[in-house]
Design an enzyme around this catalytic site. Sequence first.
Site, mmCIF file in Angstrom:
data_model
loop_
_atom_site.group_PDB
_atom_site.id
_atom_site.type_symbol
_atom_site.label_atom_id
_atom_site.label_comp_id
_atom_site.label_asym_id
_atom_site.label_seq_id
_atom_site.Cartn_x
_atom_site.Cartn_y
_atom_site.Cartn_z
ATOM 1 N N ASP A 101 36.230 46.353 41.313
ATOM 2 C CA ASP A 101 36.783 45.023 41.382
ATOM 3 C C ASP A 101 36.863 44.965 42.979
ATOM 4 O OD1 ASP A 101 37.417 44.985 38.794
ATOM 5 O OD2 ASP A 101 39.238 46.184 38.830
HETATM 6 N N1 URA Z 1 38.604 50.048 36.615
HETATM 7 C C1 URA Z 1 39.116 49.085 37.150
HETATM 8 O O1 URA Z 1 40.317 48.643 36.407
HETATM 9 N N2 URA Z 1 38.740 48.533 38.292
HETATM 10 C C2 URA Z 1 37.661 48.963 38.870
HETATM 11 O O2 URA Z 1 37.186 48.376 39.940
HETATM 12 C C3 URA Z 1 37.023 49.994 38.238
HETATM 13 C C4 URA Z 1 37.344 50.782 37.131
#
Ligand code: URA
Length: 230
Positions: A101
């Site tokens: 993310d």
């Molecule tokens: N899980 C998440 O919630 N976000 C990420 O970026 C990676 C794994």
Amino acid sequence: MRLDKYICQNTNLTRSLAKKAISSGQISVNLECIKNTAFKVKRSDQVFYFGEQISTLGHRYLMLNKPLGYICSTQDEVHPSVLNLIDVDKRDRLHIVGRLDVDTTGLVLITDDGQWSHRITSPKKNCQKSYQVDLAENISADIIELFKKGLLLKNELKPTLPAQLVLQSKQKALLSIQEGRYHQVKRMFAAVGNHVEALHRVSIGSITLDVQLGDGEWRYLTEDEITSMN
Ligand code: URA
């Protein structure tokens, strides 16, 4: 790979012309003129023929320490792509192996080898990914068992695969998961009434983020790191 083979593979010179080019001093590796045809070229070496860098036709494999605010896809109107941080030739040939993310930091793998990245991202391979997680609320120890058994995420029908949670302090933990569902780590903690405040990926399979890499820095993977995913 031997230097003469490398030249032969990546230029239009034959093996014997490659050998002549080397022994007559036309080839340098990094900044040094190399006259030994059997010199071993490493993946990270830069090889020059009459001062021009030879680009390899072989695949490239990199690790990046992703900073906050960057995205793991190529297009977004608001945020820059992590690929903007990679200053190499033919950058458009590279792709990002799996996604983090925009507000997650840490290990991102980048390559132009589709088969290699498929081995990492394919759900069938169950590749382990570990995350350092900072939470808003104290973590209760019974969550360890819940995560181990698997739990249902909101709007999903299949429970998560067994995950390992190691508590490091009241609000810090290391979580290893073998799937890559959408926002998985954040949703796992949301399912047990907690909230992820910061998320940092530290490893993928046996590849661990190099602690020497500052935010936004990258390096080529070593042979061992590349082959660990085979
Ligand atoms: N899980 C998440 O919630 N976000 C990420 O970026 C990676 C794994």
